[in-house]
Design a protein around this motif. Structure first.
Motif, PDB file in Angstrom:
ATOM      1  N   VAL A   1       1.618   5.806   3.599  1.00  0.00           N
ATOM      2  CA  VAL A   1       0.854   6.947   3.102  1.00  0.00           C
ATOM      3  C   VAL A   1      -0.152   6.482   2.052  1.00  0.00           C
ATOM      4  N   THR A   2      -1.159   7.302   1.796  1.00  0.00           N
ATOM      5  CA  THR A   2      -2.181   6.953   0.813  1.00  0.00           C
ATOM      6  C   THR A   2      -1.583   6.961  -0.594  1.00  0.00           C
ATOM      7  N   SER A   3      -2.248   6.266  -1.489  1.00  0.00           N
ATOM      8  CA  SER A   3      -1.793   6.222  -2.886  1.00  0.00           C
ATOM      9  C   SER A   3      -1.783   7.621  -3.489  1.00  0.00           C
ATOM     10  N   ASP A   4      -2.803   8.401  -3.193  1.00  0.00           N
ATOM     11  CA  ASP A   4      -2.914   9.767  -3.712  1.00  0.00           C
ATOM     12  C   ASP A   4      -1.708  10.612  -3.298  1.00  0.00           C
TER      13      ASP A   4
ATOM     14  N   ALA B   1      -8.189   4.525  -6.569  1.00  0.00           N
ATOM     15  CA  ALA B   1      -8.675   4.817  -5.215  1.00  0.00           C
ATOM     16  C   ALA B   1      -7.626   5.617  -4.461  1.00  0.00           C
ATOM     17  N   SER B   2      -8.042   6.732  -3.877  1.00  0.00           N
ATOM     18  CA  SER B   2      -7.062   7.603  -3.230  1.00  0.00           C
ATOM     19  C   SER B   2      -6.470   7.003  -1.968  1.00  0.00           C
ATOM     20  N   GLU B   3      -7.198   6.132  -1.303  1.00  0.00           N
ATOM     21  CA  GLU B   3      -6.688   5.548  -0.064  1.00  0.00           C
ATOM     22  C   GLU B   3      -5.634   4.468  -0.297  1.00  0.00           C
ATOM     23  N   ALA B   4      -5.973   3.467  -1.097  1.00  0.00           N
ATOM     24  CA  ALA B   4      -5.064   2.320  -1.194  1.00  0.00           C
ATOM     25  C   ALA B   4      -5.061   1.667  -2.575  1.00  0.00           C
ATOM     26  N   GLY B   5      -5.298   2.430  -3.627  1.00  0.00           N
ATOM     27  CA  GLY B   5      -5.266   1.849  -4.969  1.00  0.00           C
ATOM     28  C   GLY B   5      -3.858   1.416  -5.350  1.00  0.00           C
ATOM     29  N   ALA B   6      -3.752   0.291  -6.046  1.00  0.00           N
ATOM     30  CA  ALA B   6      -2.450  -0.184  -6.523  1.00  0.00           C
ATOM     31  C   ALA B   6      -1.926   0.803  -7.570  1.00  0.00           C
TER      32      ALA B   6
ATOM     33  N   ASP C   1      -9.606  -0.263  -9.065  1.00  0.00           N
ATOM     34  CA  ASP C   1      -9.154   0.936  -8.345  1.00  0.00           C
ATOM     35  C   ASP C   1      -7.686   1.275  -8.560  1.00  0.00           C
ATOM     36  N   LEU C   2      -7.066   0.721  -9.574  1.00  0.00           N
ATOM     37  CA  LEU C   2      -5.627   0.948  -9.743  1.00  0.00           C
ATOM     38  C   LEU C   2      -5.311   2.307 -10.363  1.00  0.00           C
TER      39      LEU C   2
END
Length: 110
Positions: free
Chosen positions: A3-6, A30-35, A93-94
């Motif tokens: 699932v996405t980070s968001d 980043a909502s898609e794949a931020g750490a 993007d974390l």
């Protein structure tokens, strides 16, 4: 499928609130794949910083779950902020999420 980070952060915060804890997004990445980095505060004020585990820890498979490890334990705010600043220089993007929850829930989530 991961699932996405968001979505993951939203679900984690819902579980924290449902268990009577508190949580907040300190920095949105980043909502898609931020750490995702998680600061867990105890009711006594001690803080532990959890970071995503290295990709090599997952082996050859692509994981569906996120795995974290404690990188700073019983740390003060200055030490946590210094570590997060170092991580931000590497990855802008974390996410940074802070929670205060029962230790059983923390163990289950992370």
């Amino acid at each position: 499928m991961r699932v996405t980070s968001d979505l993951w952060v939203s679900a984690m915060l819902r579980r924290v609130f449902a268990s009577g804890g508190y949580g907040a997004v300190v920095r949105r990445g980043a909502s898609e794949a931020g750490a995702i980095f998680i600061v867990v505060r105890s009711r006594m004020g001690e803080a532990t910083l959890y970071a995503p585990r290295a990709q090599s820890d997952y082996g050859g498979a692509r994981p569906d779950e996120r795995i974290f490890s404690a990188v700073l334990e019983a740390a003060d705010d200055a030490a946590i902020e210094a570590r997060l600043e170092k991580e931000r220089r590497f990855d802008t993007d974390l996410w940074v999420v802070e929670i205060e929850a029962d230790q059983r829930l923390v163990d289950e989530l992370l």
